[in-house]
Design a protein around this motif. Structure first.
Motif, mmCIF file in Angstrom:
data_model
loop_
_atom_site.group_PDB
_atom_site.id
_atom_site.type_symbol
_atom_site.label_atom_id
_atom_site.label_comp_id
_atom_site.label_asym_id
_atom_site.label_seq_id
_atom_site.Cartn_x
_atom_site.Cartn_y
_atom_site.Cartn_z
ATOM 1 N N ASN A 41 0.660 -1.244 0.269
ATOM 2 C CA ASN A 41 -0.062 0.085 0.435
ATOM 3 C C ASN A 41 1.008 1.074 0.193
ATOM 4 O O ASN A 41 1.740 1.514 1.189
ATOM 5 N N ASP A 42 0.620 2.029 -1.254
ATOM 6 C CA ASP A 42 1.728 3.332 -1.292
ATOM 7 C C ASP A 42 1.630 3.882 0.125
ATOM 8 O O ASP A 42 2.412 4.541 0.253
ATOM 9 N N SER A 43 0.470 4.728 0.436
ATOM 10 C CA SER A 43 0.335 5.361 1.309
ATOM 11 C C SER A 43 0.900 4.864 2.465
ATOM 12 O O SER A 43 1.842 5.918 3.738
ATOM 13 N N ILE A 44 0.805 3.352 3.269
ATOM 14 C CA ILE A 44 1.155 3.541 4.805
ATOM 15 C C ILE A 44 2.798 3.198 4.265
ATOM 16 O O ILE A 44 3.541 3.699 5.224
ATOM 17 N N ARG A 45 3.311 2.664 3.260
ATOM 18 C CA ARG A 45 5.097 3.611 2.599
ATOM 19 C C ARG A 45 4.615 4.190 2.379
ATOM 20 O O ARG A 45 6.952 4.623 3.198
ATOM 21 N N ILE A 46 4.642 5.198 2.775
ATOM 22 C CA ILE A 46 5.031 6.810 2.530
ATOM 23 C C ILE A 46 5.386 6.914 4.252
ATOM 24 O O ILE A 46 6.575 7.418 5.003
ATOM 25 N N ASN A 47 4.172 6.581 5.421
ATOM 26 C CA ASN A 47 3.940 6.806 6.297
ATOM 27 C C ASN A 47 5.496 6.279 6.963
ATOM 28 O O ASN A 47 5.930 6.764 8.200
#
Length: 676
Positions: A41-47
């Protein structure tokens, strides 16, 4: 730098609401990297990138920067505003630790824009504080004050006392650095109390650190050491890559002032060790400056010179102007102690020029505008209340008219009473109308007075700043002469420079006096026939002898160009336009005066092949409430007042002024004057 640590954990929580709960509960690096490998998940990876960047700051700073960049790259691909905000804010924080405040400012500004677009007040308050921190560390204290107070307004509306405490703390820092120590102490103590009440664990060490620096600036070195060392003790419960090395550096400065050099060197070494871990260039430059000061006091000229020059190079690279000022000042003193007064004077000039530009007119004007903004906000509230009162009054009038009409229909026998009520209603309508008219007139007068007040403050700021510069130059020259520090062969150069400064001051005084008479309606015009060819020739002869750029000034105004206007004011217009053209024309350039026949008017033109102007600059040239000014091609200073005088004098004589310009290709200023 103050804001990022105290709000860091809270900011990540707000921005990372979509992150895995298991990740949020585990700060360990191995756990975060395991989660990173498992999720797609890209959003989770950013976090996760952001969390890893933060965790690596005190372990492996290169990895911290790498994860911060990965967060930015992925967020920009994803184009999700919240993810972008988190990535940009984290990158801004990373650049702070590096000491690169210019880059940090760019990312924090993008973070603020995203927060405004989302309407997220919490992130807006944090972003305003971060941007204020960057401007503070760059030495732009007027900008810092604006952003800190903006953060306080938002936090106050949300009743967020932690952010209010941080904003008050930062405002106190601004007052400290501009020398208002009592106000600085009051803000810092209030912030310290609020932080303690809210359980902000970093409020205490940060407050102690700033209060210690405040004591040191007042020469109370023992008190400063007590506070700074207490700040270090309170830091043992948390890890802070910003405050800890700065506390070491400030303790070293205090021992340096007490001339306990061995102890000072030990603390500088501790600060340098911590700054090297995070590759903080500005912190390292601060340590080099402190070491140079010790070497200078120990008469170790070469070591001191090397340290000062290293610090100056870093300050110039990072645009850290306050550090640059201190470097110039120390180098000037160092060369003076060596007996090389020429180099000492060169560094002293750089020191004074940068100090004047940083701490005088611009900063005062910005602080004044912020104060006016607060007053305007109060006035807007009052106007809103008056508008509501007006609506109530109109509703009451309509209600009375309705009741009166019912009585007219249903109570024929009460005619006399109804007439009385009717007349009463009419009187109230007239009174209300008069009140509304009076209110509009008062608002109009208030706006005029506010504008005049701005003009007045501009007048005094010009006097206080531009007249001070030649006096400072004279004082410095006389001091060097008194000490015999100027050689006879250097005297002509210095006297020539001083003469140029006083010529600038004399022109400024003449413009100010003429402008003041004009504003007070005390300037009387006496129109008569004027030979414009002769006026142009006289001004070219006068200005051509004093300008040193070897600029060719041609008079192509035809003979017989006779105008009907006031001679003194038109002469001033011609002189100011030629002076302005000289200022923005490079050495060896050309300036031409010529005329155009416009029927009942002559169009007088002053054309140069100088640097020209951008379109957005053209719109600001003739605004008397905020005159636009910039330095000329030979670093000449100005106030923007000359062009405003030209506009008002031309209009007083029944004409109009205009300008055409293209950047890099020169400018043409034109004004019309009636034919004679």
């Amino acid at each position: 730098m103050e804001t990022f640590t105290r709000l860091r954990y809270f900011l990540i929580f707000v921005c990372a609401v979509t992150a895995l709960s298991a990740t949020a509960q585990s700060p360990r690096i191995d756990s975060l990297e395991t989660s990173l490998q498992r999720t797609m998940n890209d959003s989770i990876r950013i976090n996760l990138y952001v969390d890893l960047s933060f965790e690596y700051q005190s372990v492996d700073f290169d990895k911290s920067v790498d994860y911060a960049q990965k967060a930015v790259d992925l967020a920009e691909q994803l184009k999700n505003q919240r993810s972008l905000g988190l990535a940009y804010s984290n990158m801004g924080i990373t650049q702070i630790v590096l000491g690169d405040y210019t880059t940090a400012l760019r990312y924090s500004t993008q973070y603020l824009q995203l927060s405004i677009g989302l309407g997220d007040s919490i992130q807006m308050a944090v972003a305003y504080n971060m941007i204020g921190d960057h401007y503070y560390d760059l030495g732009e204290y007027d900008e810092a004050y604006f952003y800190f107070t903006q953060s306080y307004r938002i936090a106050n509306r949300k009743a967020d006392k932690v952010k209010m405490a941080v904003a008050l703390h930062n405002v106190g820092r601004v007052f400290k650095v501009i020398g208002q120590y009592d106000r600085a102490k009051a803000h810092l103590e209030l912030s310290r109390k609020m932080s303690a009440e809210e359980g902000d664990i970093l409020g205490e060490p940060y407050s102690l650190d700033e209060l210690g620096d405040l004591m040191m600036r007042q020469g109370k070195y023992d008190s400063a050491l007590l506070l700074l060392k207490e700040s270090l003790i309170t830091l043992r419960v948390v890890q802070d890559p910003i405050l800890e090395p700065r506390a070491y550096s400030r303790i070293a400065n205090a021992y340096n002032r007490k001339e306990e050099f061995d102890t000072a060197f030990l603390y500088y070494d501790s600060a340098l060790q911590e700054y090297n871990k995070t590759k903080n260039k500005l912190g390292i430059a601060e340590v080099e400056l402190g070491r140079g000061q010790i070497y200078s006091q120990q008469n170790k000229f070469l070591e001191a010179k090397s340290s000062f020059e290293k610090s100056l190079a870093s300050a110039q690279q990072l645009n850290a102007r306050t550090l640059e000022i201190r470097c110039y000042n120390n180098l000037s003193r160092l060369w003076e102690s060596k007996g090389d007064y020429r180099k000492s004077l060169e560094y002293y000039k750089s020191f004074k020029l940068l100090e004047d530009s940083l701490f005088s007119q611009e900063m005062n004007e910005k602080l004044f505008r912020d104060q006016m903004r607060f007053e305007t906000e109060s006035k807007d509230t009052q106007i809103a209340q008056l508008s509501r009162l007006e609506a109530l009054q109109k509703g009451e009038i309509k209600k009375q008219e309705f009741i009166r009409n019912i009585f007219v229909v249903l109570a024929a026998l009460a005619g006399i009473l109804l007439v009385t009520i009717y007349r009463s209603g009419q009187r109230r309508i007239k009174i209300n109308k008069l009140l509304l008219d009076h209110q509009e007139e008062m608002e109009k007068r208030s706006a005029e007075l506010e504008q005049l007040n701005q003009v007045k403050d501009k007048f005094f700021s010009i006097i206080s700043h531009d007249l001070r510069s030649p006096i400072n130059a004279l004082a410095g020259l006389l001091d060097l002469m008194d000490r015999g520090a100027i050689r006879p062969e250097d005297m002509d150069k210095n006297v020539h420079e001083l003469k140029a400064r006083f010529n600038h001051a004399r022109t400024l005084l003449n413009n100010l006096l003429d402008w003041t008479l004009l504003q007070m309606d005390k300037l009387s015009l006496h129109p008569a026939k004027i030979d414009m060819q002769k006026v142009g020739a006289e001004n070219i002869q006068m200005l051509g002898t004093v300008q040193e750029k070897k600029i060719e000034i041609r008079n192509d105004i035809a003979e017989g160009t006779i105008a009907f206007a006031d001679s003194n004011t038109i002469n001033l217009v011609i002189r100011n336009l030629i002076t302005n053209a000289i200022k923005f024309t490079n050495e060896g350039g050309h300036i031409t005066l010529f005329t155009e026949d416009k029927g009942n008017f002559w169009n007088i033109c002053v054309q140069d092949d100088g640097v020209g102007m951008k379109p957005e600059v053209l719109k600001m040239l003739f605004d008397k409430t905020s005159p636009y000014s910039t330095r000329g091609t030979a670093n000449e200073k100005g106030t923007g007042l000359g062009l405003i005088l030209c506009k008002e004098f031309v209009e007083k004589n029944g004409g109009a002024i205009s300008v055409k310009s293209e950047e890099g290709k020169g400018s043409t200023f034109s004004f019309t004057v009636p034919k004679g």
